[in-house]
Design a protein around this motif. Structure first.
Motif, PDB file in Angstrom:
ATOM      1  N   GLU A 100       0.829  -1.206   0.000  1.00 27.02           N
ATOM      2  CA  GLU A 100       0.000   0.000   0.000  1.00 27.02           C
ATOM      3  C   GLU A 100       0.870   1.265   0.000  1.00 27.02           C
ATOM      4  O   GLU A 100       0.524   2.261  -0.657  1.00 27.02           O
ATOM      5  CB  GLU A 100      -0.925  -0.003   1.218  1.00 27.02           C
ATOM      6  CG  GLU A 100      -1.993   1.076   1.179  1.00 27.02           C
ATOM      7  CD  GLU A 100      -2.883   0.982  -0.053  1.00 27.02           C
ATOM      8  OE1 GLU A 100      -3.339   2.060  -0.531  1.00 27.02           O
ATOM      9  OE2 GLU A 100      -3.109  -0.146  -0.551  1.00 27.02           O
ATOM     10  N   VAL A 103       2.018   1.691  -3.555  1.00 28.12           N
ATOM     11  CA  VAL A 103       0.914   2.101  -4.428  1.00 28.12           C
ATOM     12  C   VAL A 103       0.598   3.577  -4.239  1.00 28.12           C
ATOM     13  O   VAL A 103       0.346   4.311  -5.210  1.00 28.12           O
ATOM     14  CB  VAL A 103      -0.336   1.236  -4.156  1.00 28.12           C
ATOM     15  CG1 VAL A 103      -1.571   1.840  -4.836  1.00 28.12           C
ATOM     16  CG2 VAL A 103      -0.125  -0.191  -4.651  1.00 28.12           C
ATOM     17  N   ARG A 115      -2.439  -1.894  -7.881  1.00 32.76           N
ATOM     18  CA  ARG A 115      -2.882  -2.711  -6.757  1.00 32.76           C
ATOM     19  C   ARG A 115      -3.463  -4.031  -7.256  1.00 32.76           C
ATOM     20  O   ARG A 115      -3.185  -5.099  -6.700  1.00 32.76           O
ATOM     21  CB  ARG A 115      -3.909  -1.950  -5.922  1.00 32.76           C
ATOM     22  CG  ARG A 115      -4.288  -2.651  -4.632  1.00 32.76           C
ATOM     23  CD  ARG A 115      -5.329  -1.875  -3.838  1.00 32.76           C
ATOM     24  NE  ARG A 115      -4.789  -0.637  -3.284  1.00 32.76           N
ATOM     25  CZ  ARG A 115      -5.101   0.574  -3.723  1.00 32.76           C
ATOM     26  NH1 ARG A 115      -5.933   0.715  -4.760  1.00 32.76           N
ATOM     27  NH2 ARG A 115      -4.583   1.651  -3.158  1.00 32.76           N
TER      28      ARG A 115
END
Length: 255
Positions: A100, A103, A115
């Motif tokens: 995360e 991303v 993702r």
């Protein structure tokens, strides 16, 4: 030998014979056929061994509360237990946070695609992959390898998934202690998979009141069909790992 001693010897021999017969009956081998080759499940109270068409086999021992993946070609094995599962679970949490972070460093318009690509590469990465899994008991029965079974449909997110023909333990000649061992193996697997994102990847074995004797995957077309049942005694070596095999650490997600 006196008459009393002869009677006592005869009774002892009968009891021993009965005990041996019970031991023999406790061992069961289910052999399945598939496009990839044969697939066997050897079981007895306290232990289950699974051999598929790959170059390794799996062993569950109830007294160890662990599942072992054995590679005879390399003379190695890995152990999966609750401690290892906790480590994997922690690694998955760390991996999700790392992904995360990466991303979020991308332009907003690229984040969703990036993702999704990472989720495809790493099973269980996205918790939302977990699906509702249920059973549809059709009430229809068939006979596979001489065993009567009920057709059961696995339902995933409201859509038909795998189709099973489920036979009872009694129909397969599997004793209560052995079936309890099988259930304990799947209970351990469920506990260990919790929190990894892979909880619903396999079949809901704990909800099955029996064992599949025929399996068909609606998505991949994979089929597995029971071809024979044996209750011939199995040696203890069948359920043990050779002493000279070396234990290795299981691979961690994302590594």
């Amino acid at each position: 030998m006196s008459k009393r001693l002869r009677i006592r010897a005869a009774v002892t021999a009968a009891l021993l014979a009965a005990g041996l017969a019970q031991t023999a009956a406790a061992d069961t081998t289910l052999t399945y056929r598939s496009a990839e080759g044969s697939f066997t499940v050897d079981m007895r109270p306290g232990a289950v061994r699974i051999d598929d068409a790959s170059k390794q086999w799996q062993l569950y021992r109830r007294d160890s509360e662990a599942i072992f993946s054995v590679r005879p070609g390399e003379r190695t094995y890995t152990r999966l237990d609750r401690d290892v599962a906790d480590t994997i679970r922690q690694r998955m949490d760390t991996l999700r946070a790392e992904v995360e972070t990466r991303v979020q460093q991308l332009p907003e318009g690229q984040r969703a695609a990036a993702r999704a690509a990472l989720v495809d590469q790493i099973p269980g990465l996205e918790p939302s992959q977990q699906r509702d899994v249920g059973l549809d008991h059709t009430g229809q029965t068939e006979t596979v390898a001489g065993v009567e079974c009920e057709i059961v449909q696995i339902v995933r997110d409201g859509r038909p998934g795998e189709t099973l023909c489920l036979a009872s333990a009694d129909a397969l000649g599997v004793d209560d202690d052995t079936f309890a061992t099988i259930k304990s193996m799947f209970a351990l697997m469920k506990t260990m998979l919790a929190g990894t994102g892979l909880e619903t990847v396999g079949l809901p074995y704990l909800d099955l009141d029996g064992m599949p004797v025929r399996f068909r995957d609606a998505g991949t077309g994979e089929r597995r069909v029971l071809s024979s049942i044996s209750h011939e005694p199995l040696g203890d070596g069948r359920f043990s790992i050779p002493d000279d095999y070396i234990e290795q650490t299981p691979a961690q997600p994302g590594r």
